[in-house]
Design an enzyme around this catalytic site. Structure first.
Site, PDB file in Angstrom:
ATOM      1  N   LEU A  31       0.814  -1.217   0.000  1.00 30.45           N
ATOM      2  CA  LEU A  31       0.000   0.000   0.000  1.00 30.45           C
ATOM      3  C   LEU A  31       0.853   1.275   0.000  1.00 30.45           C
ATOM      4  O   LEU A  31       0.353   2.347   0.316  1.00 30.45           O
ATOM      5  CB  LEU A  31      -0.930   0.003   1.215  1.00 30.45           C
ATOM      6  CG  LEU A  31      -2.106  -0.971   1.134  1.00 30.45           C
ATOM      7  CD1 LEU A  31      -2.887  -0.983   2.442  1.00 30.45           C
ATOM      8  CD2 LEU A  31      -3.032  -0.615  -0.026  1.00 30.45           C
ATOM      9  N   SER A  32       2.122   1.194  -0.389  1.00 29.52           N
ATOM     10  CA  SER A  32       2.979   2.382  -0.365  1.00 29.52           C
ATOM     11  C   SER A  32       2.534   3.448  -1.366  1.00 29.52           C
ATOM     12  O   SER A  32       2.876   4.615  -1.212  1.00 29.52           O
ATOM     13  CB  SER A  32       4.436   2.006  -0.614  1.00 29.52           C
ATOM     14  OG  SER A  32       4.631   1.621  -1.950  1.00 29.52           O
ATOM     15  N   MET A  33       1.766   3.072  -2.385  1.00 26.65           N
ATOM     16  CA  MET A  33       1.274   4.031  -3.379  1.00 26.65           C
ATOM     17  C   MET A  33      -0.238   4.243  -3.278  1.00 26.65           C
ATOM     18  O   MET A  33      -0.856   4.766  -4.193  1.00 26.65           O
ATOM     19  CB  MET A  33       1.653   3.569  -4.782  1.00 26.65           C
ATOM     20  CG  MET A  33       3.111   3.784  -5.133  1.00 26.65           C
ATOM     21  SD  MET A  33       3.594   5.519  -5.150  1.00 26.65           S
ATOM     22  CE  MET A  33       2.720   6.090  -6.601  1.00 26.65           C
TER      23      MET A  33
END
Length: 193
Positions: free
Chosen positions: A46-48
């Site tokens: 979920l880093s982006m």
């Protein structure tokens, strides 16, 4: 006649030779397209977020990186720089996987994340509707060196990105993200440019 003999006979026939030729040409074209022009990528974290969610599959084009410079706000896929590998461990599987982040600054830019989590580039506050939330950290000011870019995740507080490991050499970029093609309800390129 045994199964093995039937296979040999098929390969010796005109139909078999034509099929092998067709499959070989098709496979070669597909591999060349993937190697030189466009390739699929899978989002593992979920880093982006919110631009990409876990499980999204996207197309990454590899041609324009050779003919035009990188711009702020473009989403790129890249091989991790040496500093990233040092942080996660050289033997870690993560150190070998391509990453995806957003370019927030290009060479020569002065970058700073000020109190309250607002990004400033060359002294100008950036409008970032694609981020999940304001950063809970301060960073910089730093100047992006020649041949490098600075990349950050859209999910600023949950991304191992340039504010931790530094600048990304532009030569590490594999390509630009152009559109999500899976799952069907997420098809498009919203937030990628």
């Amino acid at each position: 006649m045994s199964f093995f003999e039937q296979i040999q006979e098929w390969f010796a026939s005109d139909e078999g030779k034509e099929d092998v030729k067709t499959y070989t040409v098709s496979l070669s074209v597909a591999l060349l397209l993937r190697l030189l022009i466009i390739e699929p990528r899978y989002i593992p974290s979920l880093s982006m977020y919110p631009t990409f969610e876990v499980g999204d599959q996207l197309a990454v084009e590899k041609v324009t990186k050779r003919i035009r410079p990188f711009n702020r706000n473009e989403v790129v896929v890249f091989n991790p720089p040496e500093r990233f590998r040092e942080l996660v461990g050289e033997s870690s599987r993560k150190s070998k996987e391509a990453l995806i982040k957003r370019i927030v600054a290009v060479e020569g830019d002065t970058v700073e994340v000020k109190m309250g989590g607002t990004l400033f580039v060359n002294g100008v506050q950036q409008d970032e509707p694609f981020t999940a939330e304001d950063a809970e950290y301060e960073f910089g000011p730093v100047i992006v060196p020649p041949g490098d870019v600075l990349v950050l995740g859209d999910n600023r507080n949950h991304s191992l990105d340039g504010h931790i490991w530094g600048f990304l050499p532009a030569e590490n970029v594999i390509g630009r993200a152009v559109f999500v093609y899976w799952p069907p309800w997420r098809v498009g390129n919203t937030g990628m440019f």
